[in-house]
Design a protein around this motif. Structure first.
Motif, PDB file in Angstrom:
ATOM      1  N   VAL A   1      -7.069   4.761 -10.641  1.00 18.27           N
ATOM      2  CA  VAL A   1      -6.401   3.671  -9.911  1.00 18.27           C
ATOM      3  C   VAL A   1      -7.151   3.294  -8.638  1.00 18.27           C
ATOM      4  O   VAL A   1      -6.625   2.553  -7.798  1.00 18.27           O
ATOM      5  N   GLY A   2      -8.366   3.800  -8.483  1.00 22.48           N
ATOM      6  CA  GLY A   2      -9.172   3.441  -7.323  1.00 22.48           C
ATOM      7  C   GLY A   2      -8.624   3.941  -6.005  1.00 22.48           C
ATOM      8  O   GLY A   2      -8.765   3.282  -4.976  1.00 22.48           O
ATOM      9  N   ALA A   3      -8.019   5.120  -6.020  1.00 21.66           N
ATOM     10  CA  ALA A   3      -7.372   5.661  -4.823  1.00 21.66           C
ATOM     11  C   ALA A   3      -8.254   6.684  -4.122  1.00 21.66           C
ATOM     12  O   ALA A   3      -8.986   7.443  -4.762  1.00 21.66           O
ATOM     13  N   ASP A   4      -8.172   6.711  -2.782  1.00 26.05           N
ATOM     14  CA  ASP A   4      -8.712   7.816  -2.003  1.00 26.05           C
ATOM     15  C   ASP A   4      -7.665   8.931  -1.984  1.00 26.05           C
ATOM     16  O   ASP A   4      -6.471   8.692  -2.203  1.00 26.05           O
TER      17      ASP A   4
ATOM     18  N   TYR B   1      -3.475   2.088  -3.659  1.00 26.31           N
ATOM     19  CA  TYR B   1      -2.978   3.456  -3.664  1.00 26.31           C
ATOM     20  C   TYR B   1      -3.845   4.410  -2.846  1.00 26.31           C
ATOM     21  O   TYR B   1      -5.078   4.286  -2.792  1.00 26.31           O
ATOM     22  N   PHE B   2      -3.180   5.393  -2.239  1.00 21.13           N
ATOM     23  CA  PHE B   2      -3.768   6.648  -1.798  1.00 21.13           C
ATOM     24  C   PHE B   2      -2.964   7.747  -2.476  1.00 21.13           C
ATOM     25  O   PHE B   2      -1.800   7.549  -2.828  1.00 21.13           O
ATOM     26  N   ILE B   3      -3.572   8.898  -2.653  1.00 19.42           N
ATOM     27  CA  ILE B   3      -2.858  10.026  -3.245  1.00 19.42           C
ATOM     28  C   ILE B   3      -2.973  11.228  -2.324  1.00 19.42           C
ATOM     29  O   ILE B   3      -4.073  11.596  -1.901  1.00 19.42           O
ATOM     30  N   HIS B   4      -1.824  11.796  -1.983  1.00 18.20           N
ATOM     31  CA  HIS B   4      -1.794  13.057  -1.244  1.00 18.20           C
ATOM     32  C   HIS B   4      -1.739  14.162  -2.276  1.00 18.20           C
ATOM     33  O   HIS B   4      -0.715  14.359  -2.931  1.00 18.20           O
ATOM     34  N   ALA B   5      -2.848  14.851  -2.470  1.00 19.75           N
ATOM     35  CA  ALA B   5      -2.963  15.848  -3.536  1.00 19.75           C
ATOM     36  C   ALA B   5      -1.935  16.963  -3.363  1.00 19.75           C
ATOM     37  O   ALA B   5      -1.448  17.223  -2.259  1.00 19.75           O
TER      38      ALA B   5
ATOM     39  N   CYS C   1       0.847  -1.197   0.000  1.00 20.23           N
ATOM     40  CA  CYS C   1       0.000   0.000   0.000  1.00 20.23           C
ATOM     41  C   CYS C   1       0.881   1.245   0.000  1.00 20.23           C
ATOM     42  O   CYS C   1       1.753   1.385   0.872  1.00 20.23           O
ATOM     43  N   VAL C   2       0.652   2.138  -0.932  1.00 17.73           N
ATOM     44  CA  VAL C   2       1.483   3.335  -1.080  1.00 17.73           C
ATOM     45  C   VAL C   2       0.609   4.578  -1.173  1.00 17.73           C
ATOM     46  O   VAL C   2      -0.412   4.575  -1.865  1.00 17.73           O
ATOM     47  N   GLU C   3       1.007   5.615  -0.455  1.00 14.42           N
ATOM     48  CA  GLU C   3       0.413   6.939  -0.646  1.00 14.42           C
ATOM     49  C   GLU C   3       1.403   7.784  -1.428  1.00 14.42           C
ATOM     50  O   GLU C   3       2.527   8.027  -0.961  1.00 14.42           O
ATOM     51  N   VAL C   4       0.999   8.201  -2.610  1.00 16.42           N
ATOM     52  CA  VAL C   4       1.874   8.995  -3.467  1.00 16.42           C
ATOM     53  C   VAL C   4       1.781  10.459  -3.062  1.00 16.42           C
ATOM     54  O   VAL C   4       0.690  11.040  -3.034  1.00 16.42           O
ATOM     55  N   MET C   5       2.941  11.048  -2.730  1.00 16.15           N
ATOM     56  CA  MET C   5       3.010  12.468  -2.422  1.00 16.15           C
ATOM     57  C   MET C   5       3.048  13.230  -3.741  1.00 16.15           C
ATOM     58  O   MET C   5       4.105  13.381  -4.367  1.00 16.15           O
ATOM     59  N   ASP C   6       1.874  13.670  -4.183  1.00 13.82           N
ATOM     60  CA  ASP C   6       1.679  14.198  -5.535  1.00 13.82           C
ATOM     61  C   ASP C   6       2.213  15.620  -5.643  1.00 13.82           C
ATOM     62  O   ASP C   6       1.469  16.579  -5.850  1.00 13.82           O
ATOM     63  N   ASP C   7       3.524  15.744  -5.540  1.00 13.51           N
ATOM     64  CA  ASP C   7       4.224  17.022  -5.605  1.00 13.51           C
ATOM     65  C   ASP C   7       5.640  16.748  -6.081  1.00 13.51           C
ATOM     66  O   ASP C   7       6.137  15.611  -5.999  1.00 13.51           O
ATOM     67  N   GLY C   8       6.327  17.786  -6.561  1.00 16.34           N
ATOM     68  CA  GLY C   8       7.731  17.652  -6.911  1.00 16.34           C
ATOM     69  C   GLY C   8       7.975  16.560  -7.940  1.00 16.34           C
ATOM     70  O   GLY C   8       7.257  16.459  -8.952  1.00 16.34           O
ATOM     71  N   LEU C   9       8.982  15.711  -7.715  1.00 14.17           N
ATOM     72  CA  LEU C   9       9.306  14.632  -8.645  1.00 14.17           C
ATOM     73  C   LEU C   9       8.191  13.603  -8.754  1.00 14.17           C
ATOM     74  O   LEU C   9       8.161  12.824  -9.703  1.00 14.17           O
ATOM     75  N   HIS C  10       7.285  13.592  -7.798  1.00 18.59           N
ATOM     76  CA  HIS C  10       6.199  12.610  -7.791  1.00 18.59           C
ATOM     77  C   HIS C  10       4.862  13.193  -8.248  1.00 18.59           C
ATOM     78  O   HIS C  10       3.824  12.577  -8.052  1.00 18.59           O
TER      79      HIS C  10
END
Length: 245
Positions: free
Chosen positions: A87-90, A51-55, A27-36
């Protein structure tokens, strides 16, 4: 299960971060900033993570009194929702801030307006989002439990960042409130260090009780990869001890 934020590998390309995390979590939360930063879901589709996404949060302020900035912030978050839907992420978002204390009430109205717009966008995309409590940054919303009615009243879940709550001296209050999502990292109550579990002063036995009550997958949001692996080991031991009581 413990999820992991890509924050610990934010200095590396997202593809490399996802490869390095594979041996330690599903389980990964993607830090949706910078290189990501995610322009699309394509970088995530080669992996089988939950997945989770940190907007995005840099430059984003959904409580801004400057309406072009507020509207653009809502648009940025809506784009993140669209990627999450694939991707079905919160999604986790920040609550925004105001520049002067005298502007708080106006900023509350802008915050509510943005949440209403985001709720509609999330519903259109079948995405769930949570609002994160903030650290000791002056004029941000959700630094304390006093602001919880701003999201409770419209049915939006709390993403409880235990490190942030500890900085503001209100972790016990937040732990008593139902949370839908958790960010786990430690500190000594003075700086937002995102330290490994056990390196600060947070009582993670109390934290894990709240996590178990919620049924959520907690996300380890520690600054270094080595700190993440140490934290997972420490949290697993704490959780096992709590379950045996």
């Amino acid at each position: 299960m413990f999820g992991v934020s890509t924050y610990c590998l934010h200095h590396e390309p997202l593809s490399l971060a996802l490869e390095r995390l594979a041996p330690i979590t599903d389980c990964v939360e993607v830090m949706d900033d910078g290189l990501h930063y995610l322009e699309s879901a394509e970088p995530l589709e080669s992996y089988s993570y939950r997945y989770f996404i940190h907007a995005p949060s840099r430059g984003v302020n959904i409580a801004s009194l400057l309406d072009p900035i507020r509207r653009a912030s809502v648009e940025v978050l809506t784009q993140s929702f669209a990627v999450a839907a694939e991707v079905g992420a919160d999604v986790v978002i920040h609550p925004g801030y105001y520049a002067w204390s005298a502007e708080r009430e106006q900023a509350v109205e802008r915050f509510r307006q943005s949440l209403s717009e985001l709720t509609l966008a999330a519903a259109d995309l079948s995405v769930t989002f949570f609002v994160e409590n903030m650290g000791n940054w002056e004029y941000f919303f959700l630094r304390s439990c006093d602001d919880l009615p701003l999201i409770d009243g419209i049915g939006i879940g709390l993403a409880l960042d235990v490190g942030h709550a500890n900085l503001n001296g209100c972790l016990d209050c937040f732990l008593a409130h139902p949370a839908a999502h958790f960010h786990l990292h430690d500190n000594d109550g003075t700086e937002d260090t995102h330290s490994p579990v056990g390196d600060g002063k947070i009582d993670f036995s109390a934290v894990m009780k709240a996590v178990r009550r919620s049924g959520a997958i907690p996300i380890v949001e520690v600054e270094t990869f080595e700190g993440v692996t140490a934290s997972i080991s420490a949290l697993a031991a704490i959780d096992a001890a709590g379950r045996s009581e």
